[in-house]
Design an enzyme around this catalytic site. Structure first.
Site, PDB file in Angstrom:
ATOM      1  N   ASP A  88      -0.570 -30.117  35.931  1.00 17.56           N
ATOM      2  CA  ASP A  88       1.403 -29.431  36.458  1.00 17.56           C
ATOM      3  C   ASP A  88       1.511 -30.441  35.767  1.00 17.56           C
ATOM      4  O   ASP A  88       1.371 -31.323  35.236  1.00 17.56           O
ATOM      5  CB  ASP A  88       1.433 -29.246  37.973  1.00 17.56           C
ATOM      6  CG  ASP A  88       2.006 -28.575  38.150  1.00 17.56           C
ATOM      7  OD1 ASP A  88       2.822 -27.956  39.500  1.00 17.56           O
ATOM      8  OD2 ASP A  88       3.537 -28.350  37.820  1.00 17.56           O
TER       9      ASP A  88
HETATM   10  C1  GLC Z   1       6.379 -27.215  38.389  1.00 12.59           C
HETATM   11  C2  GLC Z   1       5.891 -26.057  39.134  1.00 12.59           C
HETATM   12  C3  GLC Z   1       4.828 -25.385  38.597  1.00 12.59           C
HETATM   13  C4  GLC Z   1       5.541 -24.535  37.340  1.00 12.59           C
HETATM   14  C5  GLC Z   1       5.837 -25.615  36.657  1.00 12.59           C
HETATM   15  C6  GLC Z   1       6.211 -26.390  35.314  1.00 12.59           C
HETATM   16  O1  GLC Z   1       7.026 -28.073  38.516  1.00 12.59           O
HETATM   17  O2  GLC Z   1       4.850 -26.854  40.017  1.00 12.59           O
HETATM   18  O3  GLC Z   1       4.451 -24.134  39.357  1.00 12.59           O
HETATM   19  O4  GLC Z   1       4.688 -23.814  36.221  1.00 12.59           O
HETATM   20  O5  GLC Z   1       6.287 -26.934  37.030  1.00 12.59           O
HETATM   21  O6  GLC Z   1       7.810 -26.146  35.625  1.00 12.59           O
END
Ligand code: GLC
Length: 723
Positions: free
Chosen positions: A230
């Site tokens: 993430d």
């Molecule tokens: C965010 C989310 C994830 C997302 C990523 C990119 O914090 O937790 O679901 O795909 O970052 O935006």
């Protein structure tokens, strides 16, 4: 030589020619020159390795304008994996149209607690329903030539301190609940990517959790794709890549990541005076880190953990280059599998998905209560009431936000459908509010009970008293990054109660991220749960209100009467103490809790009325196929979701009193009958045996219970299940 061997040889040869700098370039994010992708891996021109673009999200493509699909929980409420496949395919098509290769969806974390701020981005409290929808969505995305991402692996079921908490989960709930959908995503849908979550599980951050990233995901399930972090989730590059993390995103400090000009972080950084001798990033980190709010990502200003730290570990002999090669190869294999490497994918089929978005919103609408006021019978006058009755609820705050090309709000949808002969009035009755954004409280800008609320409610009451029907549209305001209260923001409950008293007939439309308290439920004439309906909000609502379609939804999560009725109410269980979240409830989440604790819910899992009526015949079980004949006894078509549960007759081990084992969503014309055959899943009746490290059938006698919800039984039969 087989194609696979040739492909393997080619990739091995490519890997051999990559320099270490080029390998490190491929395992971390970089800047997208077009600033469209959410994550971007620059290519290696020297060897014709193309770039890889990753884009959010579960409810639409977050790059320019796109179709604003209903929330994932609305899709879940359709109980229809085929519809999920259609939705996934549309996401994949639109992503490809925008030059994106990876869709960062679906989110499939369980609704362990209803307060989860991202409940709208997930599917259900039940692992079987979640698994079926996740598999459908992934298959759909990948059928369009895009790469799907099963997220957030694993147990990312709360937003409260998500970057810090460690979930302590016993092996059986971990296997039988939280891992289930991810296992199906890998073993059935063959997902190309898995996203490692921010949180920890049983003492290890998910980005460094070797037991789950390698032991379970790779060695047990055979996952061959890419594990991506993430965003700013990785904090120890060498440990993470050893554990099984392959790709670090976004791979740079937030100050270098392309942020919209309006983003508060951009504005703050741009405001920092430029001191030539001190890099702006360092300055930004020094100045801003102390001021980051508690729910902000603490690693926002980190430089890549897969660049210098990994390089230094390699140079110092603390990390074997073959570990880096392993991750690079997984990326190349995945790019090759999906035709990205040679860019030899078929052109994405163009798609206008507005009709699909409307269909999903209709199918996800749950008719919770109806005393007969619905479907509307061409009333002379309708009062449309609610703080945002003139705005579509496209989604919630955070990374799943979509800039929908066009929207229809409830007022517009009803006005278009009602026709000229019906007088449609409108009164907000409450301060309207902006959709929450990540980092800003969902209640920013709300004037609770200020001078506006009272006066406005009086106006709404007056309008309601002068109309045949009052339709009150209320909503919550959830966002990623913060958990959600279980009551409607502001004075909306008062608004509903007072309108219900004055109105001849009162219909309440709830647009919420998930379960919500409804203190007025017994004093209104009908209640529709629409979740976040997406761009087609008003059109789908009008379709259902006027009976142009049957509300097809059934609850994918239990609605309790009071917050205390839900599981995990002890602070140690939620939100955790000292960043330790103890899953004391074990297997007893959702309806499993309500049933085992004998707590009557306001509306049970699987609940939802139809405008039609259904009669069920006898239930029979042949081998492990459950059959039942369902008849639509009404004079209009209707949708039904036939649900199959398993009740253990013996309980030699601890187990829930009832578990969902199968379902089928069907549509029946007036008077039509159909025999529905539902196969029980391979592991029906199994429990995970932590000592044996395998699934087991300690009990073999079960009751198959067929119903319209987890509590509305329509027939049963005995079955023996043993492997
Ligand atoms: C965010 C989310 C994830 C997302 C990523 C990119 O914090 O937790 O679901 O795909 O970052 O935006």
């Amino acid at each position: 030589m087989s194609n696979t061997d040739a492909s393997d040889d080619r990739l091995d040869s490519l890997l051999d020619r990559l320099t270490i700098d080029e390998k490190l370039r491929l395992i971390r994010g970089g800047v997208d020159p077009e600033e469209r992708a959410t994550g971007y891996v620059p290519g290696i021109d020297r060897l014709d390795v193309p770039a890889l673009s990753l884009v959010d999200g579960p409810m639409g493509v977050r790059a320019g304008t796109a179709t604003g699909f209903p929330a994932s929980i609305a899709l879940a409420a359709s109980w229809d994996p085929d519809l999920a496949r259609e939705a996934g395919r549309a996401l994949g098509i639109e992503a490809r149209e925008k030059g994106q290769d990876v869709v960062l969806a679906p989110g499939m974390n369980l609704l362990r607690v209803p307060q989860c701020g991202r409940a709208f981005e997930y599917y259900s409290e039940d692992p079987h329903l979640t698994s079926r929808l996740a598999v459908g969505t992934i298959e759909g995305i990948q059928s369009a030539g895009a790469i799907a991402t099963a997220k957030h692996f694993v147990a990312n079921s709360q937003e409260e301190r998500r970057f810090h908490v460690d979930h302590r989960i016993d092996e059986r709930p971990l296997r039988e609940l939280y891992l289930r959908a991810f296992e199906a995503s890998v073993r059935e849908a063959d997902a190309g990517m898995v996203m490692a979550a921010y949180n920890g599980v049983n003492g290890d951050p998910m980005t460094e959790n070797e037991r789950l990233l390698t032991g379970v995901l790779r060695e047990e399930w055979g996952f061959e794709g890419v594990v991506v972090s993430d965003w700013w989730a990785a904090t120890d590059g060498p440990r993470a890549i050893e554990a099984g993390l392959d790709l670090e995103m976004p791979g740079m400090p937030v100050s270098e990541w392309h942020l919209s000009e309006s983003n508060p972080i951009t504005r703050l950084i741009d405001a920092i005076p430029y001191w030539g001798w001190l890099p702006r990033q360092t300055l930004a980190r020094l100045l801003m880190t102390p001021w980051l709010p508690d729910h902000a990502n603490p690693n926002l200003f980190d430089a890549s953990h897969f660049d210098r730290p990994v390089r230094e570990a390699l140079d110092a002999g603390r990390l074997d280059e073959r570990v880096v090669d392993r991750s690079v190869r997984r990326l190349l294999v995945t790019m090759d599998r999906f035709g990205v490497l040679d860019d030899d994918r078929p052109e994405p089929a163009a798609g206008d998905h507005a009709t699909l978005a409307r269909r999903i919103a209709r199918r996800g609408t749950v008719l919770l209560d109806n005393d007969g006021v619905l479907p509307l019978d061409d009333p002379d006058s309708i009062a449309m009431i609610g703080p945002n009755v003139d705005r579509a609820k496209v989604g919630g705050g955070g990374s799943s936000a979509v800039d929908a090309a066009s929207t229809t709000d409830p007022l517009g949808g009803v006005r278009d459908r009602a026709g000229a002969e019906t007088r449609v009035t409108v009164e907000q009755g409450h301060e309207s509010f902006e959709t929450a954004t990540m980092g800003a409280s969902p209640f920013d800008g709300l004037d609770f009970g200020g001078e506006g609320a009272g006066g406005r409610i009086d106006d709404a009451v007056a309008a309601a008293s002068e109309a045949d029907v009052a339709v009150v549209v209320v909503q919550d305001n959830a966002t990623e990054g913060e958990d959600r209260p279980l009551w409607l923001p502001g004075e909306q409950d008062q608004l509903v109660s007072r309108v219900a008293t004055a109105a001849e007939q009162c219909v309440v439309v709830v647009r919420s991220a998930g379960p919500i308290a409804m203190p007025w439920a017994d004093s209104v004439d009908a209640i529709l749960a629409c979740w976040y309906p997406g761009q087609a909000d008003g059109r789908a609502l009008a379709d259902v209100l006027f009976g142009d379609c049957d509300p097809g939804g059934r609850l994918p999560a239990t609605f309790g009467r009071r917050p205390a009725d839900y599981p995990a109410t002890d602070p140690a269980a939620y939100p955790g103490i000292d960043d330790v979240v103890s899953h004391e409830e074990g297997l007893a989440i959702g309806y499993r809790h309500f049933q085992s604790a004998d707590v009557e819910p306001l509306y049970p899992f699987g609940h939802g009325h139809s405008y039609a009526d259904f009669a069920y015949g006898d239930v029979s079980v042949d081998e492990e196929t459950v059959e039942v004949t369902v008849e639509n006894t009404a004079d209009r078509s209707g949708r039904e979701v036939v649900q199959v549960y398993l009740d253990p007759r013996d309980r030699s081990v601890e187990r829930p009193p009832r578990e969902l084992a199968g379902f089928e969503a069907i549509e029946l014309g007036a008077g039509e009958s159909r025999t529905v055959a539902i196969d029980l899943p391979d592991r029906a009746g199994a429990v995970y045996d932590p000592d044996a490290g395998a699934w087991a059938w300690p009990d073999d006698r079960f009751e198959v219970v067929v119903g319209r919800s987890v509590t509305d039984e329509r027939g049963r039969a005995e079955v023996r299940l043993r492997r």
